[in-house]
Structures are given as C-alpha cells and as structure tokens.
Design a protein around this motif. Structure first.
Motif, PDB file in Angstrom:
ATOM      1  N   LEU A 185       0.743  -0.872   0.241  1.00 58.45           N
ATOM      2  CA  LEU A 185      -0.375   0.364   0.033  1.00 58.45           C
ATOM      3  C   LEU A 185       0.748   1.611  -0.507  1.00 58.45           C
ATOM      4  N   GLY A 186       0.257   2.358  -0.466  1.00 60.34           N
ATOM      5  CA  GLY A 186       0.466   3.439   0.018  1.00 60.34           C
ATOM      6  C   GLY A 186      -0.212   4.252   0.159  1.00 60.34           C
ATOM      7  N   VAL A 187       0.122   5.819   0.753  1.00 59.66           N
ATOM      8  CA  VAL A 187      -0.255   6.778   1.161  1.00 59.66           C
ATOM      9  C   VAL A 187       0.544   8.147   0.747  1.00 59.66           C
ATOM     10  N   LEU A 188      -0.312   9.344   0.213  1.00 62.61           N
ATOM     11  CA  LEU A 188       0.746   9.885  -0.851  1.00 62.61           C
ATOM     12  C   LEU A 188       0.333  10.976  -1.146  1.00 62.61           C
ATOM     13  N   GLY A 189       0.284  12.344  -1.417  1.00 62.22           N
ATOM     14  CA  GLY A 189      -0.206  13.501  -1.460  1.00 62.22           C
ATOM     15  C   GLY A 189      -0.304  13.980  -3.366  1.00 62.22           C
ATOM     16  N   GLU A 190      -0.481  13.072  -4.614  1.00 60.93           N
ATOM     17  CA  GLU A 190      -0.683  13.190  -5.548  1.00 60.93           C
ATOM     18  C   GLU A 190      -1.685  12.122  -6.179  1.00 60.93           C
ATOM     19  N   GLN A 246      -5.462   1.757  -7.874  1.00 64.36           N
ATOM     20  CA  GLN A 246      -6.714   2.460  -7.026  1.00 64.36           C
ATOM     21  C   GLN A 246      -7.004   3.677  -5.668  1.00 64.36           C
ATOM     22  N   TYR A 247      -7.467   4.230  -6.065  1.00 59.44           N
ATOM     23  CA  TYR A 247      -7.292   5.688  -4.575  1.00 59.44           C
ATOM     24  C   TYR A 247      -8.209   5.697  -3.830  1.00 59.44           C
ATOM     25  N   ILE A 248      -7.996   6.148  -2.766  1.00 58.65           N
ATOM     26  CA  ILE A 248      -8.956   6.031  -1.527  1.00 58.65           C
ATOM     27  C   ILE A 248      -8.445   7.821  -1.079  1.00 58.65           C
ATOM     28  N   PRO A 249      -9.415   8.288  -1.247  1.00 57.94           N
ATOM     29  CA  PRO A 249      -8.845   9.830  -0.699  1.00 57.94           C
ATOM     30  C   PRO A 249      -9.246   9.548   0.852  1.00 57.94           C
ATOM     31  N   LEU A 250      -8.332  10.430   1.557  1.00 56.78           N
ATOM     32  CA  LEU A 250      -8.218  10.541   3.166  1.00 56.78           C
ATOM     33  C   LEU A 250      -8.622  11.633   3.485  1.00 56.78           C
ATOM     34  N   LEU A 251      -7.959  12.591   2.951  1.00 59.15           N
ATOM     35  CA  LEU A 251      -7.702  14.085   3.744  1.00 59.15           C
ATOM     36  C   LEU A 251      -7.676  15.327   2.677  1.00 59.15           C
ATOM     37  N   LYS A 252      -8.534  16.027   2.402  1.00 57.86           N
ATOM     38  CA  LYS A 252      -8.405  16.895   1.948  1.00 57.86           C
ATOM     39  C   LYS A 252      -7.348  18.362   2.855  1.00 57.86           C
ATOM     40  N   GLU A 253      -6.485  18.715   2.107  1.00 62.86           N
ATOM     41  CA  GLU A 253      -6.228  20.023   2.666  1.00 62.86           C
ATOM     42  C   GLU A 253      -5.421  20.826   1.779  1.00 62.86           C
ATOM     43  N   LYS A 254      -5.080  22.117   2.506  1.00 65.74           N
ATOM     44  CA  LYS A 254      -4.655  23.120   0.949  1.00 65.74           C
ATOM     45  C   LYS A 254      -2.775  23.515   1.345  1.00 65.74           C
ATOM     46  N   LEU A 255      -2.372  23.842   0.425  1.00 67.89           N
ATOM     47  CA  LEU A 255      -0.764  24.199   0.784  1.00 67.89           C
ATOM     48  C   LEU A 255      -0.701  25.730   1.688  1.00 67.89           C
ATOM     49  N   MET A 256       0.245  26.160   2.360  1.00 69.79           N
ATOM     50  CA  MET A 256       0.447  27.070   3.046  1.00 69.79           C
ATOM     51  C   MET A 256       1.752  28.118   2.867  1.00 69.79           C
ATOM     52  N   TYR A 289      -5.353  16.683  -2.193  1.00 64.38           N
ATOM     53  CA  TYR A 289      -5.924  15.112  -1.146  1.00 64.38           C
ATOM     54  C   TYR A 289      -4.864  14.026  -0.533  1.00 64.38           C
ATOM     55  N   PHE A 290      -4.886  13.949   0.656  1.00 62.37           N
ATOM     56  CA  PHE A 290      -3.786  12.476   0.309  1.00 62.37           C
ATOM     57  C   PHE A 290      -4.504  11.649   0.460  1.00 62.37           C
ATOM     58  N   TYR A 291      -3.868  10.412  -0.189  1.00 63.69           N
ATOM     59  CA  TYR A 291      -4.946   9.141  -0.852  1.00 63.69           C
ATOM     60  C   TYR A 291      -3.841   7.838  -0.298  1.00 63.69           C
ATOM     61  N   LEU A 292      -4.888   6.093  -0.281  1.00 68.05           N
ATOM     62  CA  LEU A 292      -4.632   5.436   0.092  1.00 68.05           C
ATOM     63  C   LEU A 292      -4.238   4.807  -1.153  1.00 68.05           C
ATOM     64  N   VAL A 293      -3.320   3.968  -1.820  1.00 67.36           N
ATOM     65  CA  VAL A 293      -3.442   3.531  -3.051  1.00 67.36           C
ATOM     66  C   VAL A 293      -3.101   2.336  -3.149  1.00 67.36           C
ATOM     67  N   PHE A 294      -3.714   1.315  -3.995  1.00 66.06           N
ATOM     68  CA  PHE A 294      -3.155   0.386  -3.743  1.00 66.06           C
ATOM     69  C   PHE A 294      -2.949  -0.635  -5.501  1.00 66.06           C
ATOM     70  N   ASN A 295      -2.202  -1.481  -5.225  1.00 62.59           N
ATOM     71  CA  ASN A 295      -2.270  -2.085  -7.238  1.00 62.59           C
ATOM     72  C   ASN A 295      -3.376  -3.005  -6.863  1.00 62.59           C
ATOM     73  N   LYS A 296      -4.939  -2.725  -8.299  1.00 59.45           N
ATOM     74  CA  LYS A 296      -5.732  -3.530  -8.604  1.00 59.45           C
ATOM     75  C   LYS A 296      -5.136  -5.008  -8.638  1.00 59.45           C
ATOM     76  N   MET A 297      -3.934  -5.166  -9.671  1.00 57.38           N
ATOM     77  CA  MET A 297      -3.788  -6.859 -10.152  1.00 57.38           C
ATOM     78  C   MET A 297      -2.384  -7.513  -9.063  1.00 57.38           C
ATOM     79  N   LYS A 304      -5.313  -6.493   3.045  1.00 56.70           N
ATOM     80  CA  LYS A 304      -7.237  -6.314   2.213  1.00 56.70           C
ATOM     81  C   LYS A 304      -8.044  -5.856   3.613  1.00 56.70           C
ATOM     82  N   MET A 305      -7.635  -6.162   5.112  1.00 56.39           N
ATOM     83  CA  MET A 305      -8.758  -5.980   6.151  1.00 56.39           C
ATOM     84  C   MET A 305      -8.567  -3.831   6.190  1.00 56.39           C
ATOM     85  N   PHE A 306      -7.091  -4.444   6.033  1.00 55.12           N
ATOM     86  CA  PHE A 306      -6.612  -2.612   5.605  1.00 55.12           C
ATOM     87  C   PHE A 306      -7.275  -1.918   5.328  1.00 55.12           C
ATOM     88  N   ILE A 307      -7.440  -2.102   3.782  1.00 52.33           N
ATOM     89  CA  ILE A 307      -8.223  -1.513   2.641  1.00 52.33           C
ATOM     90  C   ILE A 307      -9.901  -1.400   3.187  1.00 52.33           C
TER      91      ILE A 307
END
Length: 309
Positions: free
Chosen positions: A156-161, A169-179, A281-289, A297-300
């Motif tokens: 799994l990955g957690v990233l900001g782009e 496959q991306y799951i949005p976690l949190l929305k934010e902005k830059l300062m 957004y920050f996203y959780l990402v995983f490889n569908k294949m 899987k439980m974590f996702i």
C-alpha cells in the motif's frame, strides 16, 4: 502421469514458508534484500529457493547483471504462490475464533507529510482492532510511492498526488491546502502575493513530491517559470526543509497540516497565499492487479469503510 500433474503434486508438497520466502525474493529482486526483510540469512533464503527448484525440477530465476529475473516458470509459480498464501491466511482467519489474534505484515510506503501526520494514526486505529498486525513503513516522495505500489515492493501507499495508471486504485483520505512558511522573525506579514514571494530565496521540495507538482502548476497558471524563482536548495526531507526555513535560508510552501503543527512550537510563521485556492487530497493507493494478503485487504477495507460511513 503428465507434466502438468507432476507440477501440481510439486506445489502441494511445497512448504508454505518456502513459498513465502520465494515471493519476497521476487518482490525485492534480490536474495540479500529479501533476507533482510524477513530476518533470515542470505544462505537460508538461497537454500529455500534451491529446494523449491529441486522439488519442481525447474529454474526459477535467471541472474541478469546484479538482479535476479524470474524465468517463465518462476512467473507462473509466483502467481500460484500468492494465491496459496492468501488461501492459507483465509483459512487461519476462518478457524480463529478471536479475530483480534489474526496477525500479518503490511508493507507500506508513505510520502513525508502523510507519513508523519496521518499514517501513525491509521496504524494505531487498525492495531486497536488487530493488535498482532505489524507494519513495515518506508518514506519516499509521492512519485516513488506510486512506483513502489506498481512494482509490488510494497502492499500500500499513502501519498499527496494522483499518478494515473489503470492498475492503481486510490481512496481519498483527507483534503487540505498548501501554505507559505517563513522564519519566525521574517519581515513578511499577512497574506502574501505570488509576485512578492519572488523577492525572497526559496526552498523547494524534490521534483518527485506531490507538493512540488502543485507548486509548479500554480507557477504556470501565473505565467511564472521556475527560473524566476530564487531557489536556494531542493530537499526530499520535510524536517530538513523546516530547518532551512527556521534558519531563514529561504521561504517555502508546504502542507497546511505540517505548517500548523510546526507553527505551534513557534519554529516558523505561516501565511495564506493570495489566489492560491487549489486543494489537494492525501490518498491511500494500492495495485488492483496484485493479490493482497488478508491483513492488507482488511486494512484497505477498513479505510474504505471509514470513508463511506
């Protein structure tokens, strides 16, 4: 008996631990790296692979340069191994009355901001439900996180782009902005215009970071080239960037989450940026294949459920 039947008999006879070791060698493309990850000696890993090859009467790897490349037989075994190990996990989960006793390893890569401010909370919440879960986490720029998820070196990955790929496959976690951030004694005050920022030295995130991508889009929208920005340094490390700004080596643009956290201790000042309304957004990402382990899987599913509930 035909060769196909012999192959099936060989698979049945294989030790599950040997299959697990084999998958780690495949994913890390190295006997030594796999040995390090699963806490075995390199000779033990080599012995497991040799035993598998002897049982199946095939070569699993070809040595090409410094890498171990799967043979066609190795490719086929890898796909079977993932399915067999997943079935084993499912069986253990089914017969285990106490779900909280279920154990496993989740390999994760995270970019700097979510790795520092989101992932620890995610891990804590999941381990409250599954205290035997173990996490192996490394930190990389967002683009590298996506690459690691694609090549299977992490689950799994957690990233900001978002990096578009049909396998991801991306799951949005949190929305934010830059300062904008400056040293605590810097003379800049209040909201800052992009043109004003050009008058000061600037510390930039690395080109593979999600933050850098957003900044570049903002500059382009304002008809500003990177050459017009007085960049003093690039860094992959958020903590190093904060220290550069604290020492007034330059100003910078970072995540609102990180900026507010560091400003609490008076290390830096934060400023709104005029006409900079782009949110991310920050996203959780995983490889569908990729065949995920039960624990991954439980974590996702836990993350996806939280987003829909």
């Amino acid at each position: 008996m035909n060769n196909r039947l012999f192959e099936w008999i060989g698979v049945v006879m294989m030790d599950l631990h040997q299959l697990y070791v084999f998958t780690k060698v495949v994913e890390h493309r190295s006997f030594s790296k796999a040995a390090e990850v699963i806490f075995l000696s390199q000779s033990t890993v080599s012995s497991h692979i040799q035993t598998l090859e002897k049982q199946l009467n095939v070569h699993l790897f070809d040595r090409v340069g410094r890498e171990n490349i799967l043979t066609p037989s190795g490719e086929r075994l890898y796909q079977w191994a993932l399915k067999i190990l997943l079935l084993k996990d499912q069986a253990l989960l089914d017969i285990n009355n106490g779900m909280t006793e279920f154990r496993g390893i989740i390999r994760m890569s995270a970019s700097s901001v979510p790795g520092q401010f989101l992932v620890p909370k995610m891990v804590k919440k999941f381990r409250n439900a599954y205290p035997q879960a173990m996490f192996h986490i490394n930190q990389s720029p967002s683009k590298i996180v996506a690459e690691k998820v694609l090549n299977g070196s992490v689950d799994l990955g957690v990233l900001g782009e978002k990096y578009e790929n049909e396998k991801l496959q991306y799951i949005p976690l949190l929305k934010e902005k830059l300062m904008l951030i400056t040293a605590s004694n810097h003379r800049l005050k209040g909201p800052v215009n992009i043109r004003t920022m050009l008058d000061y030295p600037f510390v930039m995130r690395s080109s593979d970071s999600g933050t850098n991508s957003i900044i570049e889009r903002f500059l382009k929208r304002n008809n500003i080239t990177k050459d017009q920005v007085n960049i003093t340094s690039y860094t992959d490390c958020l903590q190093s960037l904060i220290q550069f700004v604290k020492e007034d080596i330059g100003i910078s643009i970072i995540s609102e989450i990180a900026a507010k956290e560091y400003s609490k201790s008076k290390l830096i000042k934060i400023h709104e940026i005029e006409d900079f309304n782009e949110e991310r957004y920050f996203y959780l990402v995983f490889n569908k294949m990729k065949t995920q382990s039960i624990i991954s899987k439980m974590f996702i599913e836990e993350i996806a459920y939280q987003k829909t509930s």
